[in-house]
Design an enzyme around this catalytic site. Structure first.
Site, PDB file in Angstrom:
ATOM      1  N   LYS A   1       0.796  -1.235   0.000  1.00  0.00           N
ATOM      2  CA  LYS A   1       0.000   0.000   0.000  1.00  0.00           C
ATOM      3  C   LYS A   1       0.829   1.286   0.000  1.00  0.00           C
ATOM      4  O   LYS A   1       0.337   2.337  -0.409  1.00  0.00           O
ATOM      5  CB  LYS A   1      -0.937   0.022   1.210  1.00  0.00           C
ATOM      6  CG  LYS A   1      -2.078  -0.970   1.133  1.00  0.00           C
ATOM      7  CD  LYS A   1      -2.999  -0.782   2.328  1.00  0.00           C
ATOM      8  CE  LYS A   1      -4.085  -1.838   2.368  1.00  0.00           C
ATOM      9  NZ  LYS A   1      -5.063  -1.574   3.431  1.00  0.00           N
TER      10      LYS A   1
ATOM     11  N   ASN B   1      -4.963   2.084  -1.494  1.00  0.00           N
ATOM     12  CA  ASN B   1      -5.479   0.708  -1.608  1.00  0.00           C
ATOM     13  C   ASN B   1      -6.296   0.502  -2.874  1.00  0.00           C
ATOM     14  O   ASN B   1      -6.742  -0.602  -3.146  1.00  0.00           O
ATOM     15  CB  ASN B   1      -6.307   0.316  -0.367  1.00  0.00           C
ATOM     16  CG  ASN B   1      -7.699   0.916  -0.406  1.00  0.00           C
ATOM     17  OD1 ASN B   1      -7.895   2.013  -0.933  1.00  0.00           O
ATOM     18  ND2 ASN B   1      -8.673   0.206   0.127  1.00  0.00           N
TER      19      ASN B   1
ATOM     20  N   ASP C   1     -10.089   2.830   2.559  1.00  0.00           N
ATOM     21  CA  ASP C   1     -10.219   2.147   3.862  1.00  0.00           C
ATOM     22  C   ASP C   1     -10.928   3.021   4.905  1.00  0.00           C
ATOM     23  O   ASP C   1     -11.859   2.578   5.568  1.00  0.00           O
ATOM     24  CB  ASP C   1      -8.848   1.752   4.409  1.00  0.00           C
ATOM     25  CG  ASP C   1      -8.223   0.605   3.639  1.00  0.00           C
ATOM     26  OD1 ASP C   1      -8.979  -0.233   3.107  1.00  0.00           O
ATOM     27  OD2 ASP C   1      -6.983   0.545   3.568  1.00  0.00           O
TER      28      ASP C   1
ATOM     29  N   GLY D   1     -16.343  -5.402  12.097  1.00  0.00           N
ATOM     30  CA  GLY D   1     -15.394  -4.965  11.071  1.00  0.00           C
ATOM     31  C   GLY D   1     -15.707  -5.389   9.654  1.00  0.00           C
ATOM     32  O   GLY D   1     -15.100  -4.877   8.706  1.00  0.00           O
TER      33      GLY D   1
END
Ligand code: ATR
Length: 289
Positions: free
Chosen positions: A78, A99, A114, A254
């Site tokens: 990344k 990303n 993200d 998550g």
């Protein structure tokens, strides 16, 4: 052996996408994104590429040469990928990681989905908006960095970053402080902040398989009514979330962050709204959730 459902018809008009990572064999992105393309009737396919350290530059050159529509980039690439792109979105530059790469007419543009993926998941799945809230984040790694900037951009009143290595928390707080009130502390100060926090987020891997019996926050610090969020999604409900629920807190898993980071990538690539429900179904099915 995996069973292919929704098999696409691949022809000369098919646009190609994928994920670059090492390792990449466990990735659920191909299942999720292929389901998204098929759901929307978009002629595109998404594959996983095992890109070993030292070969990323060539792999990115491959995107250009082969005219790929774009790729997701995951661990450990990344940061390095930023060296090979034509343009980096301002938020991704602030975070210091990319990303998602979009091939826009031959120009490769890097984004970071993200943090914004996390925030969209939080808002859509819990109805809780970070604006005006006091937020305690545990951890100061790459995921924390993306999330801290995104929360600050949404107008959180106060963000406190607590980390085992306090210097790293202070460094991240300093970097994000131009966008709101952000401070960095050590883990010993966590109980004090828990008394006023509206939202608590675990951004570390504590609680992730196989550390399923570990939690970053002591259960007795959790207050009823607060929102406890975990970026870990393996297991879906971590010990932290189990204990939070038992204490009368609201919980946020998550898995949503993973789904919405992919949803934003889909939207950047196609200009179309992501079919989030279908994407979630594909991932949940794959995880046996
Ligand atoms: P990622 O990029 O996935 O966020 P990372 O950069 O390795 O991963 O960051 C991991 C974070 O989890 C760090 O904040 C780390 O704390 P340190 O900075 O002190 O290393 C935190 N972390 C990992 N394991 C931990 C543990 N057992 N207890 C407390 N913090 C932990």
């Amino acid at each position: 052996m995996s069973v292919i459902t929704h098999a696409p018809i691949i022809d000369t008009g098919t646009r190609l996408f994928g994920v670059f990572g090492d390792p990449v064999g466990h990735s659920k992105s191909p299942l999720m994104l292929n389901r998204a393309f098929s759901e929307k009737g978009i002629n595109a396919v998404y594959a996983a590429f095992h890109i070993k350290p030292g070969t990323l530059k060539d792999a990115i050159a491959g995107i250009r040469a082969l005219g790929y529509g774009g790729v997701n980039v995951t661990i450990p690439h990344k940061l390095e990928v930023m060296d090979y792109l034509d343009e980096i979105d301002e938020a991704a530059r602030r975070i210091g990681a990319v990303n998602t790469v979009v091939n826009r007419d031959g120009r490769l543009i890097g984004y970071n989905t993200d943090g914004i993926g996390y925030v969209r998941s939080l808002i859509e799945e819990t109805g809780c908006h970070p604006k005006g809230k006091c937020i305690l984040m545990v951890g100061a790694g790459g995921a924390a960095r993306a999330i801290a900037f995104a929360l600050a951009a949404e107008g959180a009143a106060e963000i406190v970053i607590a980390n085992r290595t306090p210097e790293k928390a202070q460094e991240l707080a300093q970097a994000a402080s131009g966008y709101g009130a952000v401070t960095g502390i050590g883990l010993t100060e966590v109980p004090v902040v828990m008394e006023r926090a509206d939202i608590v987020i675990n951004t570390t891997r504590i609680g992730m398989h196989p550390m399923v019996d570990e939690t970053p926050i002591r259960a007795e610090w959790i207050r009823p009514g607060m929102l406890v969020s975990d970026i870990v999604y393996n297991p879906r409900i971590t010990l932290l979330l189990k204990e939070a629920e038992a204490r009368g807190a609201r919980i946020h898993s998550g898995l949503g962050m993973f789904i919405y980071q992919g949803a934003y990538a889909f939207e950047y690539w196609t200009g179309d709204t992501a079919p989030v429900a279908a994407m979630r179904e594909a991932v949940e099915q794959a995880l046996g959730a």
